[in-house]
Design a protein around this motif. Structure first.
Motif, PDB file in Angstrom:
ATOM      1  N   SER A   1       0.823  -1.212   0.000  1.00  0.00           N
ATOM      2  CA  SER A   1       0.000   0.000   0.000  1.00  0.00           C
ATOM      3  C   SER A   1       0.856   1.261   0.000  1.00  0.00           C
ATOM      4  O   SER A   1       0.335   2.365  -0.180  1.00  0.00           O
ATOM      5  CB  SER A   1      -0.917  -0.005   1.224  1.00  0.00           C
ATOM      6  N   ASP A   2       2.167   1.110   0.206  1.00  0.00           N
ATOM      7  CA  ASP A   2       3.060   2.266   0.194  1.00  0.00           C
ATOM      8  C   ASP A   2       3.801   2.397  -1.132  1.00  0.00           C
ATOM      9  O   ASP A   2       4.811   3.096  -1.240  1.00  0.00           O
ATOM     10  CB  ASP A   2       4.051   2.194   1.362  1.00  0.00           C
ATOM     11  N   ILE A   3       3.321   1.692  -2.129  1.00  0.00           N
ATOM     12  CA  ILE A   3       3.820   1.876  -3.496  1.00  0.00           C
ATOM     13  C   ILE A   3       2.633   2.421  -4.294  1.00  0.00           C
ATOM     14  O   ILE A   3       1.555   1.829  -4.270  1.00  0.00           O
ATOM     15  CB  ILE A   3       4.301   0.545  -4.114  1.00  0.00           C
ATOM     16  N   VAL A   4       2.820   3.558  -4.937  1.00  0.00           N
ATOM     17  CA  VAL A   4       1.703   4.169  -5.667  1.00  0.00           C
ATOM     18  C   VAL A   4       2.160   4.574  -7.067  1.00  0.00           C
ATOM     19  O   VAL A   4       3.357   4.787  -7.287  1.00  0.00           O
ATOM     20  CB  VAL A   4       1.165   5.426  -4.925  1.00  0.00           C
ATOM     21  N   PRO A   5       1.247   4.679  -8.019  1.00  0.00           N
ATOM     22  CA  PRO A   5       1.637   5.167  -9.350  1.00  0.00           C
ATOM     23  C   PRO A   5       2.136   6.603  -9.239  1.00  0.00           C
ATOM     24  O   PRO A   5       1.580   7.405  -8.485  1.00  0.00           O
ATOM     25  CB  PRO A   5       0.325   5.117 -10.146  1.00  0.00           C
ATOM     26  N   ALA A   6       3.219   6.924  -9.954  1.00  0.00           N
ATOM     27  CA  ALA A   6       3.818   8.260  -9.868  1.00  0.00           C
ATOM     28  C   ALA A   6       2.936   9.256 -10.610  1.00  0.00           C
ATOM     29  O   ALA A   6       2.656   9.087 -11.797  1.00  0.00           O
ATOM     30  CB  ALA A   6       5.221   8.235 -10.456  1.00  0.00           C
ATOM     31  N   GLU A   7       2.465  10.258  -9.879  1.00  0.00           N
ATOM     32  CA  GLU A   7       1.639  11.303 -10.493  1.00  0.00           C
ATOM     33  C   GLU A   7       2.016  12.632  -9.849  1.00  0.00           C
ATOM     34  O   GLU A   7       2.294  12.689  -8.663  1.00  0.00           O
ATOM     35  CB  GLU A   7       0.148  11.038 -10.234  1.00  0.00           C
ATOM     36  N   GLY A   8       1.981  13.741 -10.635  1.00  0.00           N
ATOM     37  CA  GLY A   8       2.204  15.088 -10.114  1.00  0.00           C
ATOM     38  C   GLY A   8       3.582  15.257  -9.502  1.00  0.00           C
ATOM     39  O   GLY A   8       4.570  14.663  -9.948  1.00  0.00           O
ATOM     40  N   GLU A   9       3.639  16.062  -8.426  1.00  0.00           N
ATOM     41  CA  GLU A   9       4.896  16.375  -7.753  1.00  0.00           C
ATOM     42  C   GLU A   9       5.470  15.126  -7.095  1.00  0.00           C
ATOM     43  O   GLU A   9       4.748  14.421  -6.390  1.00  0.00           O
ATOM     44  CB  GLU A   9       4.652  17.433  -6.659  1.00  0.00           C
ATOM     45  N   PRO A  10       6.755  14.841  -7.297  1.00  0.00           N
ATOM     46  CA  PRO A  10       7.336  13.670  -6.629  1.00  0.00           C
ATOM     47  C   PRO A  10       7.383  13.859  -5.109  1.00  0.00           C
ATOM     48  O   PRO A  10       7.761  14.919  -4.630  1.00  0.00           O
ATOM     49  CB  PRO A  10       8.746  13.587  -7.207  1.00  0.00           C
ATOM     50  N   ARG A  11       6.921  12.864  -4.365  1.00  0.00           N
ATOM     51  CA  ARG A  11       6.995  12.889  -2.899  1.00  0.00           C
ATOM     52  C   ARG A  11       7.966  11.833  -2.402  1.00  0.00           C
ATOM     53  O   ARG A  11       8.181  11.707  -1.201  1.00  0.00           O
ATOM     54  CB  ARG A  11       5.613  12.633  -2.297  1.00  0.00           C
ATOM     55  N   GLY A  12       8.505  11.066  -3.300  1.00  0.00           N
ATOM     56  CA  GLY A  12       9.424  10.011  -2.905  1.00  0.00           C
ATOM     57  C   GLY A  12      10.152   9.501  -4.121  1.00  0.00           C
ATOM     58  O   GLY A  12       9.910   9.975  -5.243  1.00  0.00           O
ATOM     59  N   PRO A  13      11.052   8.543  -3.929  1.00  0.00           N
ATOM     60  CA  PRO A  13      11.797   8.007  -5.070  1.00  0.00           C
ATOM     61  C   PRO A  13      10.864   7.310  -6.056  1.00  0.00           C
ATOM     62  O   PRO A  13       9.886   6.684  -5.660  1.00  0.00           O
ATOM     63  CB  PRO A  13      12.782   7.025  -4.416  1.00  0.00           C
TER      64      PRO A  13
ATOM     65  N   GLY B   1       1.766  -6.374 -18.724  1.00  0.00           N
ATOM     66  CA  GLY B   1       2.708  -5.968 -19.757  1.00  0.00           C
ATOM     67  C   GLY B   1       2.883  -4.459 -19.861  1.00  0.00           C
ATOM     68  O   GLY B   1       3.808  -3.983 -20.514  1.00  0.00           O
ATOM     69  N   ASP B   2       1.982  -3.683 -19.214  1.00  0.00           N
ATOM     70  CA  ASP B   2       2.089  -2.218 -19.233  1.00  0.00           C
ATOM     71  C   ASP B   2       3.349  -1.764 -18.503  1.00  0.00           C
ATOM     72  O   ASP B   2       3.771  -2.390 -17.534  1.00  0.00           O
ATOM     73  CB  ASP B   2       0.879  -1.578 -18.527  1.00  0.00           C
ATOM     74  N   HIS B   3       3.898  -0.632 -18.960  1.00  0.00           N
ATOM     75  CA  HIS B   3       5.004  -0.021 -18.234  1.00  0.00           C
ATOM     76  C   HIS B   3       4.439   1.018 -17.293  1.00  0.00           C
ATOM     77  O   HIS B   3       3.505   1.743 -17.640  1.00  0.00           O
ATOM     78  CB  HIS B   3       6.019   0.592 -19.205  1.00  0.00           C
ATOM     79  N   LEU B   4       4.976   1.065 -16.096  1.00  0.00           N
ATOM     80  CA  LEU B   4       4.361   1.893 -15.070  1.00  0.00           C
ATOM     81  C   LEU B   4       5.439   2.516 -14.199  1.00  0.00           C
ATOM     82  O   LEU B   4       6.363   1.833 -13.731  1.00  0.00           O
ATOM     83  CB  LEU B   4       3.438   0.995 -14.217  1.00  0.00           C
ATOM     84  N   GLN B   5       5.343   3.838 -14.022  1.00  0.00           N
ATOM     85  CA  GLN B   5       6.262   4.556 -13.142  1.00  0.00           C
ATOM     86  C   GLN B   5       5.636   4.584 -11.748  1.00  0.00           C
ATOM     87  O   GLN B   5       4.499   5.043 -11.595  1.00  0.00           O
ATOM     88  CB  GLN B   5       6.437   5.997 -13.684  1.00  0.00           C
ATOM     89  N   VAL B   6       6.355   4.020 -10.763  1.00  0.00           N
ATOM     90  CA  VAL B   6       5.779   4.010  -9.410  1.00  0.00           C
ATOM     91  C   VAL B   6       6.633   4.834  -8.454  1.00  0.00           C
ATOM     92  O   VAL B   6       7.820   5.082  -8.698  1.00  0.00           O
ATOM     93  CB  VAL B   6       5.618   2.579  -8.850  1.00  0.00           C
ATOM     94  N   GLU B   7       5.995   5.221  -7.369  1.00  0.00           N
ATOM     95  CA  GLU B   7       6.658   6.050  -6.358  1.00  0.00           C
ATOM     96  C   GLU B   7       6.595   5.306  -5.028  1.00  0.00           C
ATOM     97  O   GLU B   7       5.559   4.703  -4.705  1.00  0.00           O
ATOM     98  CB  GLU B   7       5.905   7.377  -6.249  1.00  0.00           C
ATOM     99  N   LEU B   8       7.699   5.352  -4.259  1.00  0.00           N
ATOM    100  CA  LEU B   8       7.721   4.675  -2.961  1.00  0.00           C
ATOM    101  C   LEU B   8       7.452   5.681  -1.858  1.00  0.00           C
ATOM    102  O   LEU B   8       8.008   6.779  -1.862  1.00  0.00           O
ATOM    103  CB  LEU B   8       9.085   4.012  -2.716  1.00  0.00           C
ATOM    104  N   ARG B   9       6.597   5.325  -0.909  1.00  0.00           N
ATOM    105  CA  ARG B   9       6.389   6.154   0.279  1.00  0.00           C
ATOM    106  C   ARG B   9       7.495   5.810   1.276  1.00  0.00           C
ATOM    107  O   ARG B   9       7.307   4.968   2.160  1.00  0.00           O
ATOM    108  CB  ARG B   9       5.016   5.887   0.885  1.00  0.00           C
TER     109      ARG B   9
END
Lengths: 289, 363
Positions: B285-297, B339-347
Motif C-alpha cells: 500500500s506504500d507503493i503508488v503510481p507516480a503522479e504530479g509532484e514527486p513525494r518520494g523516489p 505488460g504495461d510499463h508503469l512509473q511508481v513512487e515509494l512512500r
C-alpha cells in the motif's frame, strides 16, 4: 432431461442372480445338514438323495433323551449337558480374554513400553505355533496340576488362546481413537480411570463386539484341545459329536445332523444380534474418516 | 487476578525443539493471539499451559499460582481443539454436561447451565443428537459450549477455525469477539492466519521456532515490526522485502533498482559499516503510481500480473528484475494491463529496514 438412472445401491437382475447362485453354493452344505436333521434314518442314507420326504423330529428328540433304543442297545447322549458345557466354556473364556485383553490393548496403545512392538510381536508368535505342537506339553502340565478334565483348566486355556487375537484387535481399535478427544476429557476433569471407562471404552463397543464374535466362534468350534483336555463331565459339543460316530449300526447321520443344526443356532444368534456392530468392527480403520 | 505469565518454556521431542525458551504474559480479561507458521510451537505452548504436555524447563503462573506441575484436571483452564474433539458416543447434551458431571455439579444446576450455554450458542435444536450429525459450524459451537459451560478463567483456542469454510470462519470470528466481550474471559488464541490474529487479538505474540519474536497490538506489529519475520507475517498482501546493502557510511542503501536515502531508518543505519547486508521493506500500500509532484523516489516497472480481489487489486510488478507487490483500489487499477510499463513512487517515510543476517529492525 437427465438420463434415467437406477437408484444407487440397486443392482440389476443379472448381478442379483449371480450373487444368489454364489450364496446358494456356499449355503448348500448347511442346508443339507438342516434337511438331514429332519430325515429318518433310511431317508438320510438313501442314494440317490431324497429331496421330498416327510419331516420328522425324531432326531431332535433323540439328542435330548438320556437314553433311546437303537436295536437292542440303550445309549445315553446327554447332549443337554454338552450344550451347557460348550456355552459355559466358550462364554467364560471369551469374557476373560476380553477383560484382560482390552486392558492390555489399552496399555499397549496408550502407554507404550520401550520395545512395545517387540512385546506385541512376541504375543502374536504364540498364535503362530500349530496347536498340535504344544498339545503334549500342555497335556502333561494339565495332568500334573490336576487341571485336566476341569472347567477351570479348559476355560483358562481357551482364554489364553483368545488373548493374542483380542489384544491385537482391540489395540487397533484404541489406536484409531482421536487423542484430542481424550485430552479434552482430561481438561474436563476426568481421571485416567474415568477416561478409560467413560470415554475410550464406549467408543470401541463395536470393536469389542466384533472381537467377541470371532473369539466365540473360534472357541465354539475348537476340537483338538477339547478332545484331550476335557473329561466326561466337561466335554464340549465338537468332541461329543465325534463320539456319536460309530456304534453297531454305523453313523447315525440324522442324529448327527440334528446336533449340528442345534450347534449352529448359538453362532447364528450371536452374529445376528451383533451384526451391525460386527460390520462396523471389521470395517473399522479401513474407512478414512 | 487471572493473568497468565509464561516464562522460559522449553519442550523437546527427541531432537526436535518445539519450545525454545518461550516467554510472554497475558493480562486478565485479554484476548491474546499467538501467531506463527505451522511448527512454530503454538500448539505445544497451549498444551503446556493446559497441562497436557510436560515441560523440560520453564514456569507457568496463572492467577498468581504456579501451575507448572499442576495436574491437567482442575487448572480451571478450558481448551477448544482444532478437531473440536467432541465425545462421539455422547449426545450433544451429554457433551455439554460432561465437564460439570466430572466436577460433581448437581443435576439441576447442570441442566440449567447446559440450557443457558445452548441458548447462548444457538445449539438448542441439536441437544438430543450425536455431535457427528451436526454441521461443522454447529460442532464448533458445541465445542465452544463445552469449554464455556464450566466457566473457565482461561480459554485456550488451538486454531479453532481451520476446519471451517470461509463463510463460517468470518461468522465465528465475530462470535469469538462477542463472547469475549460478554464473558470478559482471558482468551489465548493460536492461529497461523494473520487475518484472524489482527481482527480478534487485542495483543498478538508472533512466534518463530519456539520463541517469541515480538509482542504488540495489531497496530504496533503492523507499523513497527521488530523483525523481518514479523513484517512478513503481519499484513496482507505481504510486505515487499528487497535484499540490498548499505553504502557510503551507511547513509544510503543500494537496491537492485537504484540507491535510496532519507528513510526513517537513515540515522540508525549510520551506525553500520558500508556494505552491510540489509532487507528493505515496503508495504504494497506504500507503493503508488507516480503522479504530479514527486513525494518520494520513483522507479520504472512493468506490470507482470494483476490479481483483482474485489474492491482492491494486487499488481505484481517487476522493477529491474525485482518483483514488487502493489495494491490499488479497484477503480484505479482497471487502467493497468499485464505488460504495461508503469512509473511508481515509494512512500519512503513508511518504509522499513532490517539487518539481512539477523532480521532485526534498523531504526
Amino acid at each position: 432431461m437427465a438420463a434415467q438412472r437406477r437408484p444407487i445401491g440397486e443392482a440389476g437382475w443379472g448381478r442379483t442372480l449371480g450373487a444368489g447362485i454364489v450364496a446358494f453354493v456356499y449355503f448348500f452344505p448347511v442346508l443339507w445338514i438342516i434337511l438331514t436333521a429332519f430325515k429318518t434314518y433310511s431317508d438320510a442314507l438313501a442314494i440317490p438323495p431324497v429331496w421330498l420326504f416327510t419331516p420328522t423330529l425324531e432326531n431332535f428328540v433323540q439328542v435330548f433323551s438320556r437314553s433311546y433304543s437303537a436295536g437292542a442297545e440303550a445309549v445315553a447322549t446327554g447332549f443337554d449337558r454338552f450344550f451347557f458345557n460348550s456355552i459355559f466354556i466358550a462364554g467364560s473364556s471369551v469374557l476373560i480374554a476380553l477383560v484382560v485383553g482390552t486392558l492390555a490393548a489399552y496399555g499397549f496403545s496408550r502407554f507404550p513400553l520401550r520395545g512395545n512392538d517387540t512385546y506385541l510381536f512376541i504375543i502374536l508368535t504364540t498364535r503362530m505355533m500349530p496347536a498340535i505342537v504344544v498339545i503334549i506339553p500342555i497335556f502333561l502340565m494339565f495332568q500334573i496340576t490336576g487341571l485336566a478334565g476341569t472347567y477351570l483348566g479348559i476355560i483358562l486355556l481357551y482364554a489364553v488362546f483368545n488373548l493374542p487375537f483380542t489384544i491385537w484387535m482391540m489395540k487397533s481399535f484404541f489406536d484409531e481413537l482421536s487423542p484430542d478427544v481424550e485430552d479434552a476429557a482430561r481438561m474436563d476433569g476426568s481421571s485416567e480411570v474415568r477416561l478409560f471407562f467413560k470415554i475410550c471404552l464406549p467408543q470401541v463397543v463395536a470393536g469389542i463386539a466384533a472381537t467377541a464374535v470371532f473369539g466365540l466362534i473360534l472357541t465354539w468350534n475348537e476340537f483338538l484341545f477339547a478332545l484331550l483336555l476335557t473329561g466326561v463331565e466337561t466335554r464340549t459339543i465338537p468332541v461329543a459329536m465325534a463320539q456319536t460316530i460309530g456304534g453297531d449300526i454305523g453313523v447315525r447321520w440324522g442324529l448327527l445332523a440334528a446336533i449340528e443344526t442345534l450347534f449352529l443356532i448359538p453362532v447364528i444368534v450371536v452374529v445376528f444380534v451383533l451384526q451391525n456392530h460386527l460390520l462396523r468392527g471389521v470395517t473399522f480403520g479401513t474407512i478414512k474418516r | 487476578m487471572s493473568d497468565l505469565r509464561v516464562s522460559g518454556l522449553v519442550k523437546r521431542y527427541g531432537k526436535v525443539t518445539a519450545l525454545d525458551g518461550l516467554s510472554f504474559e497475558v493480562a486478565a480479561g485479554e484476548f491474546f493471539c499467538l501467531l506463527g507458521p505451522s511448527a512454530a510451537g503454538k500448539t505445544t505452548a497451549l498444551r503446556a499451559i493446559s497441562g497436557l504436555e510436560r515441560l523440560q524447563a520453564g514456569a507457568i503462573r496463572f492467577g498468581g499460582r504456579d501451575i507448572t506441575e499442576a495436574p491437567v484436571q482442575g487448572r480451571g483452564i478450558a481448551m477448544i481443539f482444532q478437531t473440536f474433539a467432541l465425545y462421539p458416543h455422547l449426545t450433544v447434551r451429554e457433551n455439554l454436561a460432561y465437564p460439570l458431571r466430572e466436577a460433581g455439579v448437581e443435576a439441576g444446576e447442570i441442566a440449567r447451565r447446559v440450557g443457558e450455554v445452548a441458548e447462548k450458542l444457538r445449539i438448542g435444536h441439536t441437544l438430543e443428537r450425536k455431535p457427528t450429525t451436526a454441521s461443522g459450524g454447529e460442532q464448533q459451537r458445541i465445542a465452544i459450549g463445552r469449554a464455556l459451560v464450566r466457566r473457565p478463567q482461561l480459554l485456550l483456542l488451538d486454531e479453532p477455525l481451520t476446519n471451517l469454510d470461509a463463510k463460517l470462519r468470518h461468522d465465528t470470528r465475530a462470535e469469538f469477539k462477542r463472547l469475549h466481550r460478554e464473558l470478559g474471559m482471558t482468551m489465548l488464541y493460536a492461529t497461523p492466519d494473520e487475518l484472524e490474529a489482527l481482527s480478534m487479538g487485542q495483543r498478538i505474540g508472533v512466534l518463530r521456532a519456539g520463541r517469541m519474536v515480538q509482542v504488540g497490538t495489531p497496530d504496533e506489529l503492523f507499523e513497527r515490526p521488530d523483525d523481518s519475520f514479523v513484517a512478513a507475517q503481519v499484513g496482507s498482501p505481504k510486505m515487499n522485502l528487497i535484499e540490498g546493502r548499505s553504502v557510503r557510511d551507511g547513509r544510503r542503501i543500494a537496491l537492485p533498482f537504484g540507491e535510496l536515502e532519507g528513510g526513517p531508518w537513515a540515522a540508525a543505519l549510520a551506525a553500520f559499516p558500508a556494505g552491510t547486508g540489509i532487507l528493505f521493506g515496503v508495504r504494497p500500500s506504500d507503493i503508488v503510481p507516480a503522479e504530479g509532484e514527486p513525494r518520494g523516489p520513483r522507479l520504472a516497472s512493468e506490470v507482470h500480473l494483476t490479481e483483482p480481489l474485489g474492491d482492491v487489486t494486487v499488481l505484481d510488478l517487476v522493477a529491474n528484475g525485482v518483483p514488487l507487490r502493489m495494491v490499488l483500489p479497484e477503480e484505479r487499477a482497471v487502467r493497468y494491463r499485464e505488460g504495461d510499463h508503469l512509473q511508481v513512487e515509494l512512500r519512503l517515510e513508511n518504509s522499513h529496514l532490517f539487518a539481512l543476517d539477523t532480521g532485526t529492525a534498523i531504526r
